[in-house]
Design a protein around this motif. Structure first.
Motif, PDB file in Angstrom:
ATOM      1  N   SER A  50     -63.624  41.554 -85.375  1.00  0.00           N
ATOM      2  CA  SER A  50     -63.576  41.847 -86.806  1.00  0.00           C
ATOM      3  C   SER A  50     -64.916  42.364 -87.313  1.00  0.00           C
ATOM      4  CB  SER A  50     -63.173  40.593 -87.588  1.00  0.00           C
ATOM      5  OG  SER A  50     -64.110  39.548 -87.364  1.00  0.00           O
ATOM      6  N   ILE A  51     -65.998  42.085 -86.597  1.00  0.00           N
ATOM      7  CA  ILE A  51     -67.321  42.609 -86.946  1.00  0.00           C
ATOM      8  C   ILE A  51     -67.624  43.871 -86.149  1.00  0.00           C
ATOM      9  CG2 ILE A  51     -69.795  42.096 -86.950  1.00  0.00           C
ATOM     10  CD1 ILE A  51     -69.125  39.175 -87.315  1.00  0.00           C
ATOM     11  N   VAL A  52     -67.185  43.898 -84.891  1.00  0.00           N
ATOM     12  CA  VAL A  52     -67.476  45.044 -84.020  1.00  0.00           C
ATOM     13  C   VAL A  52     -66.762  46.301 -84.506  1.00  0.00           C
ATOM     14  CG1 VAL A  52     -67.234  45.950 -81.680  1.00  0.00           C
ATOM     15  CG2 VAL A  52     -67.927  43.582 -82.026  1.00  0.00           C
ATOM     16  N   VAL A  53     -65.526  46.151 -84.994  1.00  0.00           N
ATOM     17  CA  VAL A  53     -64.776  47.323 -85.465  1.00  0.00           C
ATOM     18  C   VAL A  53     -65.503  48.023 -86.616  1.00  0.00           C
ATOM     19  CG1 VAL A  53     -62.650  48.058 -86.620  1.00  0.00           C
ATOM     20  CG2 VAL A  53     -62.522  46.574 -84.630  1.00  0.00           C
ATOM     21  N   PRO A  54     -65.933  47.301 -87.686  1.00  0.00           N
ATOM     22  CA  PRO A  54     -66.694  48.006 -88.738  1.00  0.00           C
ATOM     23  C   PRO A  54     -67.987  48.633 -88.236  1.00  0.00           C
ATOM     24  CG  PRO A  54     -65.926  45.871 -89.522  1.00  0.00           C
ATOM     25  CD  PRO A  54     -65.657  45.901 -88.052  1.00  0.00           C
ATOM     26  N   ILE A  55     -68.680  47.954 -87.310  1.00  0.00           N
ATOM     27  CA  ILE A  55     -69.917  48.526 -86.765  1.00  0.00           C
ATOM     28  C   ILE A  55     -69.617  49.848 -86.056  1.00  0.00           C
ATOM     29  CG2 ILE A  55     -71.694  48.230 -85.006  1.00  0.00           C
ATOM     30  CD1 ILE A  55     -71.775  45.284 -85.686  1.00  0.00           C
ATOM     31  N   THR A  56     -68.553  49.877 -85.255  1.00  0.00           N
ATOM     32  CA  THR A  56     -68.171  51.103 -84.558  1.00  0.00           C
ATOM     33  C   THR A  56     -67.772  52.183 -85.550  1.00  0.00           C
ATOM     34  OG1 THR A  56     -67.305  49.675 -82.791  1.00  0.00           O
ATOM     35  CG2 THR A  56     -66.782  52.018 -82.669  1.00  0.00           C
ATOM     36  N   MET A  57     -67.032  51.783 -86.588  1.00  0.00           N
ATOM     37  CA  MET A  57     -66.631  52.740 -87.620  1.00  0.00           C
ATOM     38  C   MET A  57     -67.849  53.375 -88.284  1.00  0.00           C
ATOM     39  SD  MET A  57     -64.761  52.017 -91.285  1.00  0.00           S
ATOM     40  CE  MET A  57     -66.285  51.330 -91.965  1.00  0.00           C
ATOM     41  N   TYR A  58     -68.794  52.539 -88.693  1.00  0.00           N
ATOM     42  CA  TYR A  58     -69.981  53.069 -89.368  1.00  0.00           C
ATOM     43  C   TYR A  58     -70.848  53.895 -88.429  1.00  0.00           C
ATOM     44  CZ  TYR A  58     -69.198  50.383 -93.637  1.00  0.00           C
ATOM     45  OH  TYR A  58     -68.679  49.902 -94.812  1.00  0.00           O
ATOM     46  N   THR A  59     -70.869  53.536 -87.153  1.00  0.00           N
ATOM     47  CA  THR A  59     -71.627  54.330 -86.183  1.00  0.00           C
ATOM     48  C   THR A  59     -71.068  55.744 -86.094  1.00  0.00           C
ATOM     49  OG1 THR A  59     -72.201  52.370 -84.870  1.00  0.00           O
ATOM     50  CG2 THR A  59     -72.328  54.510 -83.771  1.00  0.00           C
ATOM     51  N   TRP A  61     -78.781  59.747 -81.350  1.00  0.00           N
ATOM     52  CA  TRP A  61     -78.560  58.314 -81.225  1.00  0.00           C
ATOM     53  C   TRP A  61     -79.199  57.531 -82.368  1.00  0.00           C
ATOM     54  CZ3 TRP A  61     -83.358  56.084 -80.886  1.00  0.00           C
ATOM     55  CH2 TRP A  61     -84.383  56.874 -80.367  1.00  0.00           C
ATOM     56  N   GLY A  62     -79.899  58.208 -83.259  1.00  0.00           N
ATOM     57  CA  GLY A  62     -80.600  57.531 -84.342  1.00  0.00           C
ATOM     58  C   GLY A  62     -79.709  56.684 -85.245  1.00  0.00           C
ATOM     59  N   PRO A  63     -78.594  57.245 -85.771  1.00  0.00           N
ATOM     60  CA  PRO A  63     -77.741  56.462 -86.675  1.00  0.00           C
ATOM     61  C   PRO A  63     -77.236  55.157 -86.070  1.00  0.00           C
ATOM     62  CG  PRO A  63     -77.196  58.777 -86.850  1.00  0.00           C
ATOM     63  CD  PRO A  63     -78.172  58.660 -85.713  1.00  0.00           C
ATOM     64  N   LEU A  64     -77.084  55.113 -84.746  1.00  0.00           N
ATOM     65  CA  LEU A  64     -76.675  53.870 -84.092  1.00  0.00           C
ATOM     66  C   LEU A  64     -77.689  52.764 -84.346  1.00  0.00           C
ATOM     67  CD1 LEU A  64     -74.822  52.342 -82.071  1.00  0.00           C
ATOM     68  CD2 LEU A  64     -76.266  53.248 -80.241  1.00  0.00           C
ATOM     69  N   MET A  65     -78.979  53.122 -84.383  1.00  0.00           N
ATOM     70  CA  MET A  65     -80.035  52.141 -84.618  1.00  0.00           C
ATOM     71  C   MET A  65     -79.999  51.591 -86.037  1.00  0.00           C
ATOM     72  SD  MET A  65     -81.369  52.260 -81.644  1.00  0.00           S
ATOM     73  CE  MET A  65     -82.818  51.240 -81.884  1.00  0.00           C
ATOM     74  N   GLY A  66     -79.350  52.319 -86.942  1.00  0.00           N
ATOM     75  CA  GLY A  66     -79.239  51.834 -88.312  1.00  0.00           C
ATOM     76  C   GLY A  66     -77.917  51.152 -88.582  1.00  0.00           C
ATOM     77  N   ALA A  67     -76.844  51.628 -87.930  1.00  0.00           N
ATOM     78  CA  ALA A  67     -75.503  51.094 -88.200  1.00  0.00           C
ATOM     79  C   ALA A  67     -75.369  49.648 -87.745  1.00  0.00           C
ATOM     80  CB  ALA A  67     -74.449  51.963 -87.514  1.00  0.00           C
ATOM     81  N   ILE A  68     -75.889  49.317 -86.580  1.00  0.00           N
ATOM     82  CA  ILE A  68     -75.707  47.963 -86.042  1.00  0.00           C
ATOM     83  C   ILE A  68     -76.412  46.913 -86.893  1.00  0.00           C
ATOM     84  CG2 ILE A  68     -76.168  46.463 -84.077  1.00  0.00           C
ATOM     85  CD1 ILE A  68     -75.673  48.836 -82.260  1.00  0.00           C
ATOM     86  N   PRO A  69     -77.739  47.019 -87.115  1.00  0.00           N
ATOM     87  CA  PRO A  69     -78.391  45.961 -87.908  1.00  0.00           C
ATOM     88  C   PRO A  69     -77.934  45.914 -89.357  1.00  0.00           C
ATOM     89  CG  PRO A  69     -79.936  47.750 -87.493  1.00  0.00           C
ATOM     90  CD  PRO A  69     -78.728  48.021 -86.663  1.00  0.00           C
ATOM     91  N   PHE A  70     -77.728  47.089 -89.970  1.00  0.00           N
ATOM     92  CA  PHE A  70     -77.366  47.083 -91.390  1.00  0.00           C
ATOM     93  C   PHE A  70     -75.951  46.540 -91.593  1.00  0.00           C
ATOM     94  CE2 PHE A  70     -76.219  48.712 -95.546  1.00  0.00           C
ATOM     95  CZ  PHE A  70     -77.385  48.498 -96.271  1.00  0.00           C
TER      96      PHE A  70
END
Length: 316
Positions: free
Chosen positions: A35-44, A253-262
Motif C-alpha cells: 500500500s506504500i510501495v504502489v504510491p511510491i512507484t506511481m510517483y516515480t 534517475w534523479g526523480p527516483l531520489m526524490g520520490a522515495i523519501p518524499f
C-alpha cells in the motif's frame, strides 16, 4: 546510435534491478506495505516523465493532474465494453493528443504564464466532467470494479517505469534530446540554429502527458470509485513537481531520489496533519527550491566529482 560497453553494463544492471523489484509482492508480508510501495512507484513514474519534459526545457508544468484524470476516466467509462489493454492504449493516445493541443496553444508562453495555464487546465477539465456527469450522466462519479490487487497494479507501474526510463534514455541520445538541451539553454540560439523549437517541445510534452494518462488508468481500479475532485486533484501536480525537483532533473534517475523519501514522509504528514497538508506542501517546495536547487542527485554528483578531483590531486 552506437552502444558502448558502459551502456550495455548499465542496461544489464537496470534490468536486474527491475527483475528483483518484480519479485517484491512475493516476499512474505508484502501485502501490508504494498500500500506504500504502489504510491511510491506511481510517483516515480510521474516524476520521471515530468522531468523528461520540464527538466531540459525548464518549463514547469502543473498539468499532471489533468492527464492523470483523463486516463482514470478513460478506464472508468470504458471498462465494461472495451478490453483493458486497449483502454490503456486509448488513455496514452488521449493523453498525448491533449498534450499536443495544449502544447500547441501554450508552449509559446513562458515563465509564469505557462505555469498558470497548466494549473488551470486540470480545474477546467474537472469542471467539464462534473457538469457532464451532473447533467448527462445522472451521477458525479463512476465505479471501477476489477479483480486487480495492489500486486497487479504494482507490476503494471513497474513495467511502465522501465518503459519510461528506456524512452528517456533514447531521447537523451537522440537528435531530439540534443535539440531540447539547446532550447533549454537559449531558445533564441536554438531557433537560429534551425531547430524547430515548437515541435520539439510539443513532442516531449506529449510523452509526459501520455505517461500520466496511462498511470491514471492503471490506478483507477485501486480507487474503485472515480469522481472529478479526486481524479483531477491539483495536489497531485504539485507533489510530482516537488518530488522531481527534490531528486533533481539533471539525470534520468534523479526523480527516483526524490520520490522515495518524499512519498514516505508525506504518508506520515497526511496521516498526522491532514489539515495542514497544503501549507506543508508549499513549505516543502520553498525549501527544495532555495536549499537544494539541483536536487539530491545534483548534490551526489557534486560530491562524486569533488572526490574524483581530490583523488586526482593525491595521485599527482
Amino acid at each position: 546510435m552506437k552502444l558502448t560497453q558502459t551502456d550495455v553494463w548499465r542496461g544489464v544492471a537496470i534490468l536486474l534491478v527491475f527483475f528483483v523489484l518484480a519479485w517484491l509482492p512475493a516476499v512474505p508480508g508484502a501485502d501490508g506495505w504494498l500500500s506504500i510501495v504502489v504510491p511510491i512507484t506511481m510517483y516515480t513514474v510521474l516524476a520521471t516523465s515530468w522531468a523528461i519534459f520540464s527538466g531540459p526545457t525548464h518549463y514547469v508544468s502543473l498539468a499532471t493532474a489533468a492527464f492523470f484524470g483523463v486516463g482514470s476516466y478513460t478506464l472508468a467509462l470504458g471498462l465494461e465494453s472495451v478490453p483493458y489493454p486497449l483502454l490503456l492504449l486509448m488513455a496514452a493516445v488521449l493523453g498525448g493528443v491533449m498534450a499536443a493541443l495544449v502544447g500547441w496553444a501554450t508552449l509559446r508562453l513562458s515563465g509564469v504564464y505557462f505555469v498558470i495555464f497548466t494549473l488551470g487546465l486540470a480545474e477546467l477539465i474537472r469542471q467539464v466532467f462534473t457538469w457532464y456527469q451532473n447533467n448527462m450522466g445522472g451521477t458525479r462519479g463512476s465505479y471501477v470494479f476489477t479483480d486487480f490487487t495492489d500486486a497487479h497494479i504494482y507490476w503494471q507501474l513497474l513495467a511502465l517505469a522501465l518503459l519510461v526510463y528506456l524512452v528517456g534514455w533514447l531521447i537523451n541520445r537522440s537528435r531530439l534530446g540534443f535539440a531540447i538541451r539547446i532550447i533549454g539553454g537559449d531558445e533564441s540560439v536554438a531557433k537560429h540554429s534551425g531547430i524547430n523549437v515548437a515541435w520539439s517541445k510539443i513532442v516531449l510534452f506529449m510523452v509526459s502527458g501520455s505517461v500520466a494518462a496511462v498511470v491514471g488508468a492503471i490506478l483507477a481500479p485501486r480507487f474503485v470509485y472515480i469522481e472529478p475532485a479526486m481524479a483531477f486533484n491539483p495536489q497531485l501536480s504539485f507533489m510530482v513537481v516537488i518530488m522531481a525537483l527534490l531528486g533533481g532533473t539533471q539525470r534520468l534517475w534523479g526523480p527516483l531520489m526524490g520520490a522515495i523519501p518524499f512519498a514516505l514522509v508525506w504518508e506520515i504528514i497526511a496521516s498526522n496533519f491532514p489539515a495542514q497538508t497544503t501549507l506543508l506542501m508549499g513549505l516543502a517546495f520553498l525549501l527544495v527550491v532555495f536549499y537544494i536547487p539541483n536536487g539530491i542527485s545534483g548534490v551526489l554528483l557534486r560530491w562524486y566529482h569533488q572526490a574524483r578531483a581530490r583523488q586526482g590531486v593525491s595521485h599527482e
